[in-house]
Design a protein around this motif. Structure first.
Motif, PDB file in Angstrom:
ATOM      1  N   ILE A  75      -2.525 -27.401 -45.064  1.00  0.00           N
ATOM      2  CA  ILE A  75      -2.381 -28.242 -44.180  1.00  0.00           C
ATOM      3  C   ILE A  75      -2.336 -28.429 -42.926  1.00  0.00           C
ATOM      4  O   ILE A  75      -3.247 -28.636 -42.195  1.00  0.00           O
ATOM      5  CB  ILE A  75      -2.854 -29.345 -45.293  1.00  0.00           C
ATOM      6  N   ALA A  76      -0.829 -27.902 -42.732  1.00  0.00           N
ATOM      7  CA  ALA A  76      -0.462 -28.629 -41.505  1.00  0.00           C
ATOM      8  C   ALA A  76      -0.771 -27.676 -40.068  1.00  0.00           C
ATOM      9  O   ALA A  76      -1.487 -28.316 -39.716  1.00  0.00           O
ATOM     10  CB  ALA A  76       1.294 -27.823 -41.196  1.00  0.00           C
ATOM     11  N   ALA A  77      -1.213 -26.449 -40.339  1.00  0.00           N
ATOM     12  CA  ALA A  77      -2.357 -24.986 -39.469  1.00  0.00           C
ATOM     13  C   ALA A  77      -3.088 -26.054 -39.361  1.00  0.00           C
ATOM     14  O   ALA A  77      -3.850 -25.955 -37.680  1.00  0.00           O
ATOM     15  CB  ALA A  77      -1.822 -23.823 -39.900  1.00  0.00           C
ATOM     16  N   ILE A  78      -4.563 -26.271 -40.101  1.00  0.00           N
ATOM     17  CA  ILE A  78      -5.567 -26.431 -40.166  1.00  0.00           C
ATOM     18  C   ILE A  78      -5.484 -28.011 -39.135  1.00  0.00           C
ATOM     19  O   ILE A  78      -5.911 -28.604 -38.103  1.00  0.00           O
ATOM     20  CB  ILE A  78      -6.094 -27.002 -41.298  1.00  0.00           C
ATOM     21  N   THR A 112      -6.180 -31.140 -34.758  1.00  0.00           N
ATOM     22  CA  THR A 112      -6.181 -31.841 -33.541  1.00  0.00           C
ATOM     23  C   THR A 112      -5.699 -31.578 -31.718  1.00  0.00           C
ATOM     24  O   THR A 112      -6.393 -32.538 -30.985  1.00  0.00           O
ATOM     25  CB  THR A 112      -4.533 -32.551 -34.300  1.00  0.00           C
ATOM     26  N   ILE A 113      -5.322 -30.035 -31.616  1.00  0.00           N
ATOM     27  CA  ILE A 113      -5.689 -29.596 -30.488  1.00  0.00           C
ATOM     28  C   ILE A 113      -6.823 -29.580 -29.902  1.00  0.00           C
ATOM     29  O   ILE A 113      -7.255 -29.692 -28.928  1.00  0.00           O
ATOM     30  CB  ILE A 113      -4.602 -28.639 -30.728  1.00  0.00           C
ATOM     31  N   PRO A 153      -6.912 -18.881 -38.366  1.00  0.00           N
ATOM     32  CA  PRO A 153      -7.822 -18.528 -39.600  1.00  0.00           C
ATOM     33  C   PRO A 153      -7.487 -17.733 -40.474  1.00  0.00           C
ATOM     34  O   PRO A 153      -7.471 -17.640 -42.068  1.00  0.00           O
ATOM     35  CB  PRO A 153      -9.524 -18.727 -38.821  1.00  0.00           C
ATOM     36  N   ALA A 154      -7.045 -16.768 -39.928  1.00  0.00           N
ATOM     37  CA  ALA A 154      -6.602 -15.201 -41.011  1.00  0.00           C
ATOM     38  C   ALA A 154      -5.280 -15.709 -41.619  1.00  0.00           C
ATOM     39  O   ALA A 154      -4.994 -15.820 -43.144  1.00  0.00           O
ATOM     40  CB  ALA A 154      -6.456 -14.264 -40.042  1.00  0.00           C
ATOM     41  N   LEU A 155      -4.275 -16.580 -40.945  1.00  0.00           N
ATOM     42  CA  LEU A 155      -3.533 -16.817 -41.684  1.00  0.00           C
ATOM     43  C   LEU A 155      -3.733 -18.019 -43.394  1.00  0.00           C
ATOM     44  O   LEU A 155      -2.742 -17.949 -43.692  1.00  0.00           O
ATOM     45  CB  LEU A 155      -1.999 -17.319 -40.671  1.00  0.00           C
ATOM     46  N   GLU A 156      -4.781 -18.512 -42.684  1.00  0.00           N
ATOM     47  CA  GLU A 156      -4.844 -19.917 -43.380  1.00  0.00           C
ATOM     48  C   GLU A 156      -5.187 -18.936 -44.907  1.00  0.00           C
ATOM     49  O   GLU A 156      -5.616 -19.759 -45.916  1.00  0.00           O
ATOM     50  CB  GLU A 156      -5.385 -20.704 -42.929  1.00  0.00           C
ATOM     51  N   PHE A 157      -6.457 -18.108 -44.169  1.00  0.00           N
ATOM     52  CA  PHE A 157      -6.817 -17.332 -45.150  1.00  0.00           C
ATOM     53  C   PHE A 157      -6.295 -16.791 -46.236  1.00  0.00           C
ATOM     54  O   PHE A 157      -5.871 -17.128 -47.937  1.00  0.00           O
ATOM     55  CB  PHE A 157      -8.167 -16.512 -44.950  1.00  0.00           C
ATOM     56  N   ALA A 158      -5.150 -16.331 -45.475  1.00  0.00           N
ATOM     57  CA  ALA A 158      -4.372 -15.194 -47.000  1.00  0.00           C
ATOM     58  C   ALA A 158      -3.202 -16.361 -47.427  1.00  0.00           C
ATOM     59  O   ALA A 158      -3.068 -16.062 -48.347  1.00  0.00           O
ATOM     60  CB  ALA A 158      -3.013 -14.403 -45.684  1.00  0.00           C
TER      61      ALA A 158
END
Length: 252
Positions: free
Chosen positions: A110-113, A118-119, A77-82
């Motif tokens: 989008i791929a990270a989310i 999915t995992i 989530p930190a990477l996604e927020f960045a």
């Protein structure tokens, strides 16, 4: 001999050339007006609905218990927020600036989310099937609901990002063939003159796909759209079926 700086009217036939130029311009404008509204260049799309959806998806990821994650909870989530901050800097309110950095940052976000959700769905399903879920219906239903809503948001993002090349390309005429056929495209008389699909339309397509497990009013036309909708339905169907079955078993 007249100099090049003299007005066109002083040339023989100058008025005629000027009139022809105006006629060509009028013909181009008339031809453009005959195009459907979704094929004509339009105003840039707002960033706000997309931003709200992404923040909601990140928040839902943080709400899923650690037992349904392969990695520690905070790094992803930190990477996604960045990445989200980068996208907001590039286009704060409206999507007016198309850049390579912004496009790949969007794909990565989008791929990270998608991968994380999915995992989480796979781990939840595995724990239910293997009997490791326990007897806490609140954790079960809460986790299933968070995965379900995130699934709707993230696939709505994929549809919005890929249809006719994405939100920037859709405001040009470079990609005339749509990947999704919305009702307003087949029946333009039922839509405002300036209608074109925007993020809420793709979010609705995503929601109806996981509720009905099939297309409803909007049909996928390209192969990638059909494959993505199939994948989304598989994730949603397996999770919803197992979560509801286990919840009924616990509550009964």
């Amino acid at each position: 001999m007249s100099s090049p700086s003299e007005p066109a009217a002083e040339y023989p036939g100058g008025h005629r050339m000027e009139r022809l130029a105006h006629e060509v311009t009028d013909d181009v404008l008339a031809a453009e007006q005959r195009l459907p509204s979704w094929l004509r260049p339009g105003a840039p799309e707002s960033r706000i609905p997309v931003l709200i959806a992404l923040l909601a998806a990140i928040g839902l990821q943080l709400s899923i218990p650690p037992q349904f994650n392969l990695t520690p909870r905070w790094p992803l989530p930190a990477l996604e927020f960045a990445l989200l901050v980068v996208l907001v800097i590039l286009n704060p309110v409206r999507l007016t600036r198309s850049t390579t950095i912004g496009r790949w940052a969007t794909y990565l976000l989008i791929a990270a989310i998608t991968a994380d959700n999915t995992i989480s769905a796979a781990l939840l399903n595995y724990k239910i099937v293997s009997g490791q879920m326990g007897d806490n219906p609140r954790v079960l239903l809460g986790s299933g609901l968070a995965i379900f809503i995130t699934n709707v948001i993230v696939f709505g993002m994929w549809y919005w990002e890929f249809d006719r090349g994405g939100p920037f390309a859709r405001h040009t005429t470079k990609r005339p063939y749509p990947d999704f056929m919305f009702p307003q495209m087949a029946n333009p008389e039922l839509a405002p003159p300036d209608w074109r699909p925007k993020f809420p339309d793709y979010l609705y397509v995503s929601f109806t796909n996981v509720v009905a497990f099939s297309p409803t009013d909007t049909m996928p036309l390209s192969r990638w759209a059909k494959m993505l909708m199939t994948l989304q339905s598989m994730v949603a169907l397996s999770t919803v079926a197992l979560v509801l079955a286990r919840a009924v078993n616990i509550l009964s």
